[in-house]
Write a protein that holds these residues in place. Structure first.
Motif: not given
Length: 182
Positions: A115-118, A130-134, A160-161, A172-174
């Motif tokens: 899901g999304l994380r701040s 906001q970033a997608q956490l995988c 990886i976010y 991109l991965p941040v």
């Protein structure tokens, strides 16, 4: 005490048309330097699906490479990262299993969508928003994860976010987080 360095480069074709895989690798080159001795391994992904591995200089013993049938359909680690970013960018999320071959081992990259994380700025991590956490799990299929040849560790895990740090730019991965013995 000797030093250690690992450099890599990848070449491939990016196709975001939605027809077939978004990334088709053609070549992955890794250079491992230990105690001032370098070894270059080149992996060529041929159009017919075969994969060739070339070492320079040749190792003292023949490398224990995965069987050819295990390499069919695999991609290199950079292509896997680009493929994952393309999935997220297209709204597919990051729930996927990707077959990866890096010249030493063949593993499944098992990715779970968290899901999304701040994120906020932290140390050298400069992205905020906001970033997608995988969560990525490397599940060993063939080869060895470690350098001593024992291959005892069967799984590796990292978070990886992914985000779009520049409006209109690519996903991109941040940020990356993983446990380490260091």
């Amino acid at each position: 005490m000797g030093g250690y360095r690992y450099d890599f480069a990848a070449n491939g074709v990016l196709d975001l048309s939605g027809e077939g895989p978004p990334v088709v690798p053609t070549e992955f080159v890794s250079v491992r330097t230990r105690n001032d001795r370098a070894r270059t391994r080149t992996v060529r992904f041929e159009p017919d699906g075969t994969v060739a591995t070339i070492d320079v200089p040749a190792p003292g013993r023949a490398p224990d490479l995965p069987a050819p049938h295990l390499l069919a359909g695999s991609v290199d680690p950079i292509a896997a990262a680009v493929w994952l970013a393309a999935r997220i960018d297209s709204g597919e999320g990051c729930e996927v299993v990707l077959p990866v071959y890096d010249g030493r081992r063949r593993y499944d990259l098992v990715v779970a969508d968290r899901g999304l994380r701040s994120l906020s700025v932290s140390g050298v991590q400069g992205y905020q928003g906001q970033a997608q956490l995988c969560t990525l799990r490397l599940s060993l299929i063939a080869g060895e994860f470690d350098d001593d040849g024992t291959g005892d560790e069967r799984m590796r895990v990292m978070d990886i976010y992914f985000a779009r740090p520049v409006a209109g730019g690519p996903v991109l991965p941040v940020r990356a987080e993983a446990d380490s013995e260091v």
